[in-house]
Write a protein that holds these residues in place. Structure first.
Motif, short mmCIF file in Angstrom:
data_model
loop_
_atom_site.label_atom_id
_atom_site.label_comp_id
_atom_site.label_asym_id
_atom_site.label_seq_id
_atom_site.Cartn_x
_atom_site.Cartn_y
_atom_site.Cartn_z
N VAL A 1 -1.95 3.68 -4.51
CA VAL A 1 -1.94 2.64 -5.59
C VAL A 1 -1.54 1.38 -4.45
O VAL A 1 -0.59 1.57 -3.92
CB VAL A 1 -0.77 2.87 -6.45
CG1 VAL A 1 -0.60 1.57 -7.42
CG2 VAL A 1 -1.09 3.93 -7.36
N ARG A 2 -2.19 0.24 -4.76
CA ARG A 2 -1.97 -0.81 -3.98
C ARG A 2 -1.59 -2.12 -4.89
O ARG A 2 -2.47 -2.40 -6.01
CB ARG A 2 -3.04 -1.07 -3.15
CG ARG A 2 -3.58 -0.27 -2.32
CD ARG A 2 -4.75 -0.38 -1.54
NE ARG A 2 -5.18 0.59 -0.42
CZ ARG A 2 -6.24 0.83 0.13
NH1 ARG A 2 -7.10 -0.31 0.19
NH2 ARG A 2 -6.65 1.69 0.72
N LEU A 3 -0.67 -2.63 -4.95
CA LEU A 3 -0.32 -3.93 -5.49
C LEU A 3 -0.79 -5.27 -4.46
O LEU A 3 -0.20 -5.32 -3.35
CB LEU A 3 1.12 -3.86 -5.94
CG LEU A 3 1.58 -3.02 -6.72
CD1 LEU A 3 3.19 -2.98 -6.95
CD2 LEU A 3 0.93 -2.90 -8.22
N PHE A 4 -1.33 -6.00 -4.98
CA PHE A 4 -2.04 -7.09 -4.15
C PHE A 4 -2.02 -8.53 -4.64
O PHE A 4 -2.19 -8.59 -5.82
CB PHE A 4 -3.44 -6.60 -3.54
CG PHE A 4 -4.40 -6.48 -4.72
CD1 PHE A 4 -5.20 -7.66 -5.16
CD2 PHE A 4 -4.69 -5.14 -5.36
CE1 PHE A 4 -6.09 -7.61 -6.22
CE2 PHE A 4 -5.59 -5.23 -6.23
CZ PHE A 4 -6.46 -6.36 -6.83
N VAL B 1 -3.86 -4.98 -9.18
CA VAL B 1 -3.60 -3.65 -8.82
C VAL B 1 -4.62 -2.90 -8.77
O VAL B 1 -5.81 -2.89 -9.39
CB VAL B 1 -2.43 -3.03 -9.78
CG1 VAL B 1 -3.14 -2.82 -11.21
CG2 VAL B 1 -1.96 -1.53 -9.22
N SER B 2 -4.81 -1.94 -7.60
CA SER B 2 -5.90 -0.99 -7.64
C SER B 2 -5.56 0.36 -7.41
O SER B 2 -4.43 0.39 -6.86
CB SER B 2 -6.68 -1.30 -6.38
OG SER B 2 -6.04 -1.37 -5.11
N SER C 1 4.34 4.42 2.47
CA SER C 1 4.29 3.14 1.89
C SER C 1 4.51 1.97 2.97
O SER C 1 5.52 2.22 3.75
CB SER C 1 5.17 2.66 0.65
OG SER C 1 4.87 1.57 0.12
N ASP C 2 3.88 0.82 2.65
CA ASP C 2 4.26 -0.57 3.83
C ASP C 2 3.88 -1.70 2.81
O ASP C 2 2.71 -1.75 2.29
CB ASP C 2 3.49 -0.15 5.02
CG ASP C 2 4.21 -0.85 6.20
OD1 ASP C 2 5.14 -1.96 5.75
OD2 ASP C 2 3.78 -1.00 7.38
N ASP D 1 0.75 -1.24 -0.05
CA ASP D 1 0.24 -0.04 -0.04
C ASP D 1 0.94 1.10 0.12
O ASP D 1 1.65 1.44 1.05
CB ASP D 1 -0.94 -0.03 1.26
CG ASP D 1 -1.71 1.16 1.17
OD1 ASP D 1 -1.72 2.03 0.32
OD2 ASP D 1 -2.92 1.20 2.22
N ASN D 2 0.89 1.94 -1.27
CA ASN D 2 1.91 3.15 -1.01
C ASN D 2 1.37 4.29 -0.35
O ASN D 2 1.83 5.50 -0.56
CB ASN D 2 2.00 3.53 -2.89
CG ASN D 2 1.06 4.37 -3.11
OD1 ASN D 2 -0.17 4.32 -2.74
ND2 ASN D 2 1.57 5.27 -4.23
#
Length: 407
Positions: free
Chosen positions: A397-400, A379-380, A67-68, A55-56
């Motif tokens: 932006v979230r990469l999941f 991605v969202s 981000s984390d 999660d940026n």
């Protein structure tokens, strides 16, 4: 109010089912579809990886986002206890396990659960249920902090089948929300403005046109009472005609559109409201391989703000899921959430209108496992704009990775 045993692990992934007459046939469905059986107990365990990735913008910040790496796991368990063909007891128990790598303040354990009992007496069905949620997740797109709150509800009612195709349901419900003492956002105590009890009486009449289609009219009377802000107390009524389609139909889901009258107990403090409200969630399957989905919601929601005590929430969304062979699929979606705030009466000086718009887009590639499992990689993107203050807007932006599995 009785609390469900939510510290036990498990909560099945919720699915919205089209309402149908409550009959003992559900007992047969439980016995046929439950994945395990010990004595009188039928059960289906599940596990869901709701999110694993980066999660940026952890804090929805407009300035310098942080981000984390994060993940959320939700183990679940559904349990049913049939009593001959006269009654059915069921429960959904579980917890969200939320972990952040660097920001320990955002980690949480969020237990939740519900229980329901039904008694079948020929044309009459008696039912009661209770639910409990203890969470630190954001309640909506307005509040950016993760603060601890509890929600409890209890419901009881009766359903009467007038004919095999026409039935009426009458139910009463009490819902309660409580925030922790130190829960504060934007300089406002969430406990002060959002702790409340809601009493509801609902009458629903349904007529089945065909095995897959049901017409309905839902009428509701609501009363809101605030623990620390009695000036927000109000009464409402809603009447919403609608249509419901079973999941087996090409067009499935439900659509309700109607009218709501919102009347404050203290009109010198709180504005009134009357107008269109709606709840819609429909999907259409094309050639068995492509599913198109649309959603629409319009109703009132209470705000944490003192000066703007509630907003009209208008949300619309669309999604497409396309099967790629026997196991793979691709899913894309877009949603728009508009919060139109209503200013408190006699506020001097006037602070002006406020409109928040939040967009979210998502896409994922998935691999299906068994009957109900899926692993997805995607991605969202989230964006909020606010007329209140540009600093209240943000991008994220979230990469999941997601995964769900029913044992």
């Amino acid at each position: 109010m009785t609390r469900i045993l939510c510290l036990l692990l498990g909560l099945a992934i919720p699915a919205v089912a089209v309402a149908q007459p409550l009959t003992s046939d559900q007992i047969s469905d439980v016995r046929a579809n439950a994945r395990g059986h010990i004595g009188p107990f039928y059960f289906t365990p599940t596990v869901a990886l709701k999110e694993l990735g980066v999660d940026n913008n952890v804090f929805n910040s407009a300035g310098e986002p942080e981000s984390d790496f994060t993940f959320t796991v939700m183990p679940g368990l559904n349990v049913w206890v049939p009593v001959a063909r006269r009654a059915l007891l069921s429960s959904k128990l579980g917890t969200d396990l939320v972990w952040y790598s660097e920001f320990a303040s955002e980690r949480s354990i969020d237990p939740q659960g519900s229980g329901r009992g039904e008694v079948y007496l020929n044309r009459i069905t008696l039912f009661a249920e209770a639910a409990y949620l203890n969470t630190r997740q954001r309640p909506n797109y307005e509040i950016d902090i993760r603060s601890r709150r509890t929600e409890e509800s209890a419901l009881a009612g009766v359903q009467v089948a007038i004919t095999p195709a026409f039935w009426i349901e009458v139910a009463g419900r009490r819902w309660r929300a409580r925030y922790e003492d130190d829960a504060e956002f934007d300089g406002t105590s969430l406990q002060r403005t959002l702790n409340r009890d809601t009493d509801e009486i609902r009458v629903t009449a349904r007529h089945r046109l065909s095995p897959l289609t049901t017409l309905a009219v839902r009428s509701e009377l609501l009363q809101d009472r605030f623990e620390f802000s009695p000036g927000r107390d109000s009464r409402s009524y809603r009447i919403m005609p609608g249509v419901e389609f079973k999941p087996q139909a090409l067009l499935s889901g439900s659509a309700y559109v109607g009218y709501r009258q919102f009347t404050p107990d203290h009109p010198a403090l709180l504005p009134d409201f009357s107008g269109l409200v709606g709840q819609l969630g429909l999907s259409y399957t094309l050639l068995g391989a492509t599913v198109f989905g649309v959603s629409y919601t319009r109703d009132l929601s209470y705000s944490y703000e003192v000066e703007r005590p509630f907003f009209v929430d208008t949300s619309i969304g669309a999604s497409v899921r396309r099967a790629l062979g026997a196991r793979f699929d691709v899913l894309v979606s877009a949603d728009r959430h508009e919060y139109e705030y209503q200013e408190a009466v006699l506020l001097e000086p006037a602070i002006g209108p406020r409109l928040d718009v939040t967009w979210s887009y998502a896409g994922s590639l998935g691999y299906r496992i068994g009957r109900t499992g899926r692993v997805g990689f995607g991605v969202s993107y989230w964006q909020r704009e606010s007329s209140r203050d540009p600093a209240y807007g943000y991008e994220s932006v979230r990469l999941f990775t997601t995964a769900s599995y029913g044992f």
